[in-house]
Structures are given as structure tokens and as C-alpha cells.
Design an enzyme around this catalytic site. Structure first.
Site, mmCIF file in Angstrom:
data_model
loop_
_atom_site.group_PDB
_atom_site.id
_atom_site.type_symbol
_atom_site.label_atom_id
_atom_site.label_comp_id
_atom_site.label_asym_id
_atom_site.label_seq_id
_atom_site.Cartn_x
_atom_site.Cartn_y
_atom_site.Cartn_z
ATOM 1 N N LYS A 185 0.891 -1.169 0.000
ATOM 2 C CA LYS A 185 0.000 0.000 0.000
ATOM 3 C C LYS A 185 0.928 1.219 0.000
ATOM 4 O O LYS A 185 1.492 1.584 1.018
ATOM 5 C CB LYS A 185 -0.861 -0.010 1.269
ATOM 6 C CG LYS A 185 -2.159 0.753 1.213
ATOM 7 C CD LYS A 185 -2.091 2.228 0.925
ATOM 8 C CE LYS A 185 -1.694 3.142 2.048
ATOM 9 N NZ LYS A 185 -1.657 4.567 1.603
ATOM 10 N N GLY A 237 7.228 4.974 7.997
ATOM 11 C CA GLY A 237 6.444 6.209 8.054
ATOM 12 C C GLY A 237 6.608 6.862 9.413
ATOM 13 O O GLY A 237 7.625 6.670 10.095
ATOM 14 N N SER A 238 5.594 7.605 9.810
ATOM 15 C CA SER A 238 5.696 8.355 11.062
ATOM 16 C C SER A 238 5.622 7.420 12.268
ATOM 17 O O SER A 238 4.993 6.350 12.198
ATOM 18 C CB SER A 238 4.564 9.373 11.139
ATOM 19 O OG SER A 238 3.323 8.704 11.133
ATOM 20 N N THR A 239 6.221 7.847 13.346
ATOM 21 C CA THR A 239 6.193 7.046 14.574
ATOM 22 C C THR A 239 4.751 6.898 15.063
ATOM 23 O O THR A 239 4.354 5.841 15.550
ATOM 24 C CB THR A 239 7.106 7.683 15.635
ATOM 25 O OG1 THR A 239 8.442 7.641 15.123
ATOM 26 C CG2 THR A 239 7.064 6.947 16.950
ATOM 27 N N GLU A 240 3.962 7.962 14.868
ATOM 28 C CA GLU A 240 2.570 7.926 15.322
ATOM 29 C C GLU A 240 1.788 6.798 14.626
ATOM 30 O O GLU A 240 1.132 5.984 15.282
ATOM 31 C CB GLU A 240 1.949 9.282 14.999
ATOM 32 C CG GLU A 240 0.609 9.506 15.633
ATOM 33 C CD GLU A 240 -0.040 10.761 15.072
ATOM 34 O OE1 GLU A 240 0.685 11.650 14.580
ATOM 35 O OE2 GLU A 240 -1.273 10.814 15.105
ATOM 36 N N GLY A 242 3.130 4.321 13.036
ATOM 37 C CA GLY A 242 3.832 3.086 13.374
ATOM 38 C C GLY A 242 3.269 2.448 14.639
ATOM 39 O O GLY A 242 3.071 1.229 14.707
ATOM 40 N N GLU A 259 9.950 0.947 10.464
ATOM 41 C CA GLU A 259 11.052 1.912 10.298
ATOM 42 C C GLU A 259 10.410 3.283 10.413
ATOM 43 O O GLU A 259 9.612 3.674 9.555
ATOM 44 C CB GLU A 259 11.723 1.683 8.935
ATOM 45 C CG GLU A 259 13.108 2.270 8.882
ATOM 46 C CD GLU A 259 13.095 3.629 8.245
ATOM 47 O OE1 GLU A 259 13.089 4.619 9.027
ATOM 48 O OE2 GLU A 259 13.090 3.722 7.023
ATOM 49 N N CYS A 293 14.113 10.176 6.710
ATOM 50 C CA CYS A 293 14.016 9.816 8.128
ATOM 51 C C CYS A 293 15.364 9.879 8.827
ATOM 52 O O CYS A 293 15.437 10.123 10.023
ATOM 53 C CB CYS A 293 13.392 8.439 8.267
ATOM 54 S SG CYS A 293 14.075 7.246 7.126
ATOM 55 N N GLU A 394 10.495 15.603 14.965
ATOM 56 C CA GLU A 394 10.858 15.398 13.558
ATOM 57 C C GLU A 394 10.095 16.414 12.706
ATOM 58 O O GLU A 394 8.866 16.426 12.697
ATOM 59 C CB GLU A 394 10.489 13.971 13.133
ATOM 60 C CG GLU A 394 10.909 13.678 11.719
ATOM 61 C CD GLU A 394 10.689 12.217 11.316
ATOM 62 O OE1 GLU A 394 9.569 11.721 11.503
ATOM 63 O OE2 GLU A 394 11.635 11.607 10.816
HETATM 64 P P1 NDP Z 1 2.282 8.534 7.641
HETATM 65 O O1 NDP Z 1 3.031 7.780 8.651
HETATM 66 O O2 NDP Z 1 0.894 8.995 7.961
HETATM 67 O O3 NDP Z 1 2.151 7.682 6.275
HETATM 68 C C1 NDP Z 1 2.957 6.598 5.931
HETATM 69 C C2 NDP Z 1 2.121 5.516 5.254
HETATM 70 O O4 NDP Z 1 1.162 5.004 6.191
HETATM 71 C C3 NDP Z 1 1.290 6.010 4.068
HETATM 72 O O5 NDP Z 1 1.213 4.997 3.101
HETATM 73 C C4 NDP Z 1 -0.074 6.245 4.693
HETATM 74 O O6 NDP Z 1 -1.138 6.244 3.762
HETATM 75 C C5 NDP Z 1 -0.147 5.076 5.640
HETATM 76 N N1 NDP Z 1 -1.112 5.230 6.732
HETATM 77 C C6 NDP Z 1 -1.556 6.374 7.310
HETATM 78 N N2 NDP Z 1 -2.436 6.088 8.294
HETATM 79 C C7 NDP Z 1 -2.553 4.731 8.337
HETATM 80 C C8 NDP Z 1 -3.321 3.831 9.146
HETATM 81 N N3 NDP Z 1 -4.150 4.261 10.092
HETATM 82 N N4 NDP Z 1 -3.187 2.505 8.915
HETATM 83 C C9 NDP Z 1 -2.357 2.040 7.960
HETATM 84 N N5 NDP Z 1 -1.624 2.854 7.162
HETATM 85 C C10 NDP Z 1 -1.707 4.180 7.354
HETATM 86 O O7 NDP Z 1 3.134 9.751 7.197
HETATM 87 P P2 NDP Z 1 2.588 11.160 6.691
HETATM 88 O O8 NDP Z 1 2.508 11.067 5.237
HETATM 89 O O9 NDP Z 1 1.334 11.622 7.346
HETATM 90 O O10 NDP Z 1 3.741 12.101 7.192
HETATM 91 C C11 NDP Z 1 3.673 12.631 8.505
HETATM 92 C C12 NDP Z 1 5.015 12.685 9.142
HETATM 93 O O11 NDP Z 1 5.537 11.372 9.210
HETATM 94 C C13 NDP Z 1 6.064 13.444 8.361
HETATM 95 O O12 NDP Z 1 6.000 14.800 8.604
HETATM 96 C C14 NDP Z 1 7.315 12.831 8.918
HETATM 97 O O13 NDP Z 1 7.633 13.429 10.139
HETATM 98 C C15 NDP Z 1 6.943 11.391 9.137
HETATM 99 N N6 NDP Z 1 7.367 10.502 8.054
HETATM 100 C C16 NDP Z 1 8.411 9.689 8.280
HETATM 101 C C17 NDP Z 1 8.871 8.886 7.278
HETATM 102 C C18 NDP Z 1 10.020 7.976 7.466
HETATM 103 O O14 NDP Z 1 10.640 7.588 6.481
HETATM 104 N N7 NDP Z 1 10.331 7.571 8.670
HETATM 105 C C19 NDP Z 1 8.272 8.899 5.946
HETATM 106 C C20 NDP Z 1 7.118 9.745 5.823
HETATM 107 C C21 NDP Z 1 6.714 10.525 6.860
HETATM 108 P P3 NDP Z 1 -1.660 7.627 3.124
HETATM 109 O O15 NDP Z 1 -0.532 8.185 2.347
HETATM 110 O O16 NDP Z 1 -2.782 7.200 2.277
HETATM 111 O O17 NDP Z 1 -2.060 8.502 4.266
#
Ligand code: NDP
Length: 513
Positions: A185, A237-240, A242, A259, A293, A394
Site C-alpha cells: 500500500k 512512516g511516522s512514529t505515530e 507506526g 522503520e 528519516c 521530527e
Molecule cells: P504517515 O506515517 O501517515 O504515512 C505513511 C504511510 O502510512 C502512508 O502509506 C499512509 O497512507 C499510511 N497510513 C496512514 N495512516 C494509516 C493507518 N491508520 N493505517 C495504515 N496505514 C496508514 O506519514 P505522513 O505522510 O502523514 O507524514 C507525517 C510525518 O511522518 C512526516 O511529517 C514525517 O515526520 C513522518 N514521516 C516519516 C517517514 C520515514 O521515512 N520515517 C516517511 C514519511 C513521513 P496515506 O498516504 O494514504 O495517508
């Protein structure tokens, strides 16, 4: 891929075919540099996820993929590497116009890194201990034991928008190498290159081995990570989010790798070669507009060279050229979205309010020819303290916090004073001292006199709240493997079995039940 006049529509990639959403809906993908519509993409639902998981399940349970000899699967991985380089031009374009990454970086790094990862996994699986014989033990009894390492089954991957293709391959390559099947996804800002990648890979793997469903995280992402037929979840993705993924996966106790975020410390020592350390530190924080990240967002500088370092950083960073990432002369591209731009600008305001000194940038920039793009000038804050919001959270944007220190131990203490632990760095001419500092830094990777150097054969992942598990390296194969112990007793007589006396007592004879 269905082609409309003008704008392309990308469907889901399920079971080797392009499939529209069950409800026929789509969403728009915009170019963050220009605001223009790049493509329409099928907007998935739980029903589409179910179709993709079923395809992956069937391919795993009934297909031959998991039964292929490692050498044959290694040949397929090498073919994937070849396919990636063959289709590089299209992948680079799709990645750049949706993620805002510069073509310069994607061409000279991302494509090579992706191909290299598949080739490295191919090498690893030829030597991987799929079956390992243990020596005959003295306890609990004479036996021939094997450790068998088997694929987990159907893997789910949820990926972010910053490095969509590269991060997807961190999950696809080890999953496929071990004989699993996968459903991805991608992030809603950037699904295009992952969809194209799936098509490319499907040229050489059986249908259903790789599938991609696009759509909102809270619908498609959640349906995928909670699906009962999914055996493993990998998320970046984000820690939140995660944390949420981890709790969702716990419902059916899925194996999980995460990660997550970072706030990586970069320590300059007094003897650092500044000709190298200054551009290197800027590369560490401003590559991809700081949306990585492992970006080195906190720079610790000793009192003695503080002014000189700040002056040098500002002089160098002011030369960086913002522009359309498709233009090979562009150094720094846009940030991903209006929302992300506003988040970054609000952090910059917070930095000013908390008393940090804005030494460079700190504002939105209008780039000629990119009227609706989201650009932020490379920003340097000085006189930052480690407890300020801009040093703790971050930001995921081009913002560097320069923090002063008097003693190295103080710098190391501040460097580790964070919930994160993804990356860290140290710049010095004294290699022994560098190793001493590296040993004390709580991070999954420590760069000495460098930054962003990731190797396909070395693990990448976080200490503390930066994640669980490792990607790349041999460790990543273990993350897509389950382990089985097969025990064959070598004692043919009943009374030589260790358990006989335990259950039946020493005086009981054979056949006297
Ligand atoms: P998210 O963590 O929200 O998104 C990462 C992935 O998770 C996307 O594919 C997203 O889908 C998906 N996702 C979001 N919510 C859910 C859920 N409830 N269940 C399953 N999958 C989900 O990152 P954001 O795009 O909102 O970015 C926010 C912050 O996260 C950034 O400002 C940065 O600080 C951090 N970040 C960190 C990254 C890293 O590499 N460690 C990479 C990206 C962001 P969708 O795109 O459809 O929302």
C-alpha cells in the site's frame, strides 16, 4: 495501466493485472513542484485489499514461488535488477513528478541502489542456511536436528511518500528472496512508481507474487494490516502511525517490522576537516529538502569553532538552487504538499518564538515556472538548545538546528537525549576517537565523516522509537523468515528415550502398562 487522453489513470496491480477499484473511484496525484495533475489512481477499499490478499495467498499456498531452488530465485532477483535499469527512465520520471525528488538524485542513487539491493539479496540467498544440521547433543538425548528456515507467507507493506520506490524495494527484495508473496500500500501522494515497479517485477515473477493497492491509509492501509490472511507487516512512516500499525497487527499477532522517525544528531569535533564536514553536514540535512528519516537535523558544534562553522554553513547553503526537480541543475526540490509546507513553516515559527536565531532561510520561496509548487528555503537555526521543539520533534523539512557544546561528553549526552535512534554521525580526523564516540551513540547507523551512506549488505533500522527490526543486510532476510526445528530421535529403544523414565518411572518396564 489504462490510458486516458491527456492524463493517465493507474489501477491497482492485482494478480499480474491492472484492476480498477470495485467502486470505480479514483484520486488525483499532483506534482509537488508545479501543483499540476500528474495522474489519476484507483482509490481502493477493503474489498480491493481483500482481492489483492487473496491473490497473494493463492500464489503463496498453491504456486511454485516458495518451492523454487534458492539459485533459481536468485536468477529471478538478478532479472528484476536488470528490469529496473531497463525501465529506469520511466521510473525516474514517475518518482520525480510525484515525490519531488530531483532527477539528479534518483538517477545517480535510487535506481542504482534498488538494482544493487536485488543483486545483493540474490547473492545472499545462494548462501543462506535454509537448512542447517545441528551436532548430536548429549542433552536431552541422541538426536539428529535440523533448523529449517521457511518463508512467512503473505507479507503486507505500507510505505511513505519520501522515497517511495527505494523504500518499497527494501520490503519487496527480502520478501521475494525468501519465497514470500507481497501486497503493498503506497502513500497516497506517491503511488505511481510503486505501481510501475510492480508491473516491471511481474514480468519475471508468477501472477499474485507482487500486488499493489492504492488508497487512503486509514482505509486501505488498515484493511491490509489487519487482514487475517496476512502473516507479516512491514511499515515505514511516522512514529505515530507506526504505533497504530503495531497495535493493529497485534490482533492476529502478525510479525512486524517498523522503520519510523528520527532526529539524528551530527557531532562535529574540534579537529574535523571543515572542508569536508560543512558540505557533508548540509548534504546530511538538506538532501530531498530534509524529508528523509535519517536526515542529520541536529548539528552539535564545539564552542571553539562555532562561529566559523555557522559562517561556513550559511555561505554554502545560500548557494543551493531551488527548482523544478526535473531540471538537472536543481539542487533542492519542493516539499511534498501544502500540508507538509505548512507544518514545516509552523516549526520555523516555533523555533523563532523559542529564541533560536534564524541564520538562513525560514520562509517559503516562489520558484520561477513552479507557481503552485511547495518550496521552502534551506533553513539554518543557530543558538538552538536541545530542549527546543525544533530540536526535539521530527520536522521532515529543510531545517537545521545548530547546537553549541563545550565538552564532547555533553554533546554525546544531548545527542542521545531523544526518543529516536535511527542515525548519527561524527566528523573528526581522529579515527580512534570517532569509534569511541560511535560506540556511545544510540543509533542504528553511525556515519564517520559522511552521511546518508546506506549499503544493501548492511542493516538499516532504529534504536528506541525509531523502529523495530532491520531492513537490508542479511538481517532483513531473517525478518521475512520463520524458523522450524525438526527433531529426529536417534534412540531406537524405548528405554533409551529420555522421557521414558520421566513419565513411567525407573522401575517400569517396556510393555507393562
Ligand atoms: P504517515 O506515517 O501517515 O504515512 C505513511 C504511510 O502510512 C502512508 O502509506 C499512509 O497512507 C499510511 N497510513 C496512514 N495512516 C494509516 C493507518 N491508520 N493505517 C495504515 N496505514 C496508514 O506519514 P505522513 O505522510 O502523514 O507524514 C507525517 C510525518 O511522518 C512526516 O511529517 C514525517 O515526520 C513522518 N514521516 C516519516 C517517514 C520515514 O521515512 N520515517 C516517511 C514519511 C513521513 P496515506 O498516504 O494514504 O495517508
Amino acid at each position: 495501466m489504462a490510458v486516458e487522453i491527456g492524463v493517465q489513470t493507474f489501477y491497482h496491480f492485482i494478480n499480474g493485472k491492472w484492476e480498477p477499484s470495485v467502486n470505480g473511484e479514483t484520486f488525483d496525484v499532483l506534482n509537488p513542484a508545479t501543483g499540476e495533475l500528474v495522474a489519476r489512481v484507483a482509490k481502493g477499499t477493503a474489498e480491493d485489499v481483500d482481492r489483492a490478499v487473496k491473490a497473494a495467498r493463492d500464489a503463496y499456498d498453491q504456486g511454485d514461488w516458495k518451492n523454487m531452488k534458492p539459485g533459481d530465485r536468485a536468477n529471478v532477483l538478478n532479472l528484476i535488477a536488470y528490469q529496473i535499469t531497463e525501465h529506469a527512465e520511466e521510473l525516474i520520471f514517475l518518482e520525480s513528478v510525484s515525490s519531488g525528488g530531483t532527477v539528479r538524485r534518483i538517477k545517480s542513487n535510487d535506481i542504482l541502489q534498488m538494482a544493487d539491493l536485488f543483486q545483493t539479496m540474490a547473492k545472499f540467498i545462494v548462501e543462506y542456511p535454509f537448512s542447517e544440521a545441528l551436532p548430536v547433543p548429549s542433552f536431552p538425548g541422541p538426536a539428529q536436528s535440523f533448523i529449517w528456515r521457511e518463508p512467512i507467507g503473505v507479507c503486507a507493506a505500507v510505505t511513505p511518500w519520501n522515497l517511495p520506490m527505494v523504500i518499497a524495494t527494501w520490503k519487496i527484495a527480502p520478501a521475494l528472496a525468501m519465497g514470500n508473496t507481497i501486497v503493498l500500500k503506497p502513500a497516497s501522494y506517491t503511488p505511481l512508481s510503486t505501481l510501475k515497479l510492480a508491473e516491471i517485477i511481474s514480468n519475471v515473477v508468477p501472477p499474485g507474487v507482487i500486488n499493489v493497492v492504492s488508497g487512503p491509509g486509514d482505509e486501505v492501509g488498515e484493511a491490509l494490516v489487519t487482514h487475517p490472511q496476512v502473516d507479516k507487516v512491514a511499515f515505514t512512516g511516522s512514529t505515530e502511525v507506526g504505533r497504530r500499525i503495531m497495535s493493529f497487527a497485534s490482533g492476529t499477532v502478525k510479525k512486524t517490522t517498523l522503520e519510523l522517525g528520527g532526529k539524528s544528531p551530527n557531532i562535529l569535533l574540534e579537529d574535523a576537516d571543515l572542508e569536508l564536514a560543512l558540505p557533508g553536514s548540509l548534504f546530511g540535512v538538506f538532501l530531498h529538502s530534509g524529508q528523509l528519516c535519517e536526515s542529520g537535523t541536529r548539528l552539535f558544534v564545539p564552542d571553539k569553532i562555532y562561529e566559523k562553522v555557522v559562517e561556513g554553513l550559511v555561505a554554502l547553503a545560500s548557494k543551493l538552487k531551488l527548482g523544478n526537480p526535473l531540471d538537472p541543475s536543481t539542487d533542492v526540490g519542493p516539499v511534498i504538499s501544502k500540508k507538509q509546507k505548512e507544518t514545516i513553516l509552523s516549526y520555523i515559527e516555533a523555533g523563532k518564538k523559542e529564541g533560536a536565531t534564524l541564520a538562513l532561510g525560514g520562509k517559503e520561496v516562489q520558484v520561477p515556472g513552479c507557481k503552485k509548487g511547495h518550496f521552502i528555503a534551506p533553513t539554518i537555526f543557530t543558538n538552538v538548545t536541545n530542549d527546543m521543539k525544533i530540536a526535539k520533534e521530527e520536522i521532515f523539512g529543510p531545517v537545521l538546528s545548530v547546537i553549541r557544546y563545550s565538552h564532547l561528553e555533553e554533546a554525546i549526552r544531548m545527542a542521545n537525549d531523544t526518543i529516536y535512534g535511527l542515525a548519527a554521525g561524527v566528523w573528526t580526523r581522529d579515527v580512534n576517537q570517532a569509534y569511541e564516540v560511535a560506540r556511545k551513540l544510540q543509533a542504528g547507523v553511525v556515519w564517520i565523516n559522511d552521511w546518508h551512506m546506506l549499503r544493501s549488505d548492511a542493516p538499516f533500522g532504529g534504536y528506541k522509537q525509531s523502529g523495530i527490526g532491520r531492513e537490508m543486510g542479511k538481517d532483513s532476510l531473517d525478518a521475512y523468515t520463520q524458523v522450524k526445528h525438526v527433531y529426529t530421535s536417534m534412540a531406537s529403544e524405548l528405554d533409551r528415550r529420555p522421557w521414558y523414565g520421566i513419565l513411567f518411572g525407573e522401575n517400569e518396564g517396556r510393555g507393562e502398562a
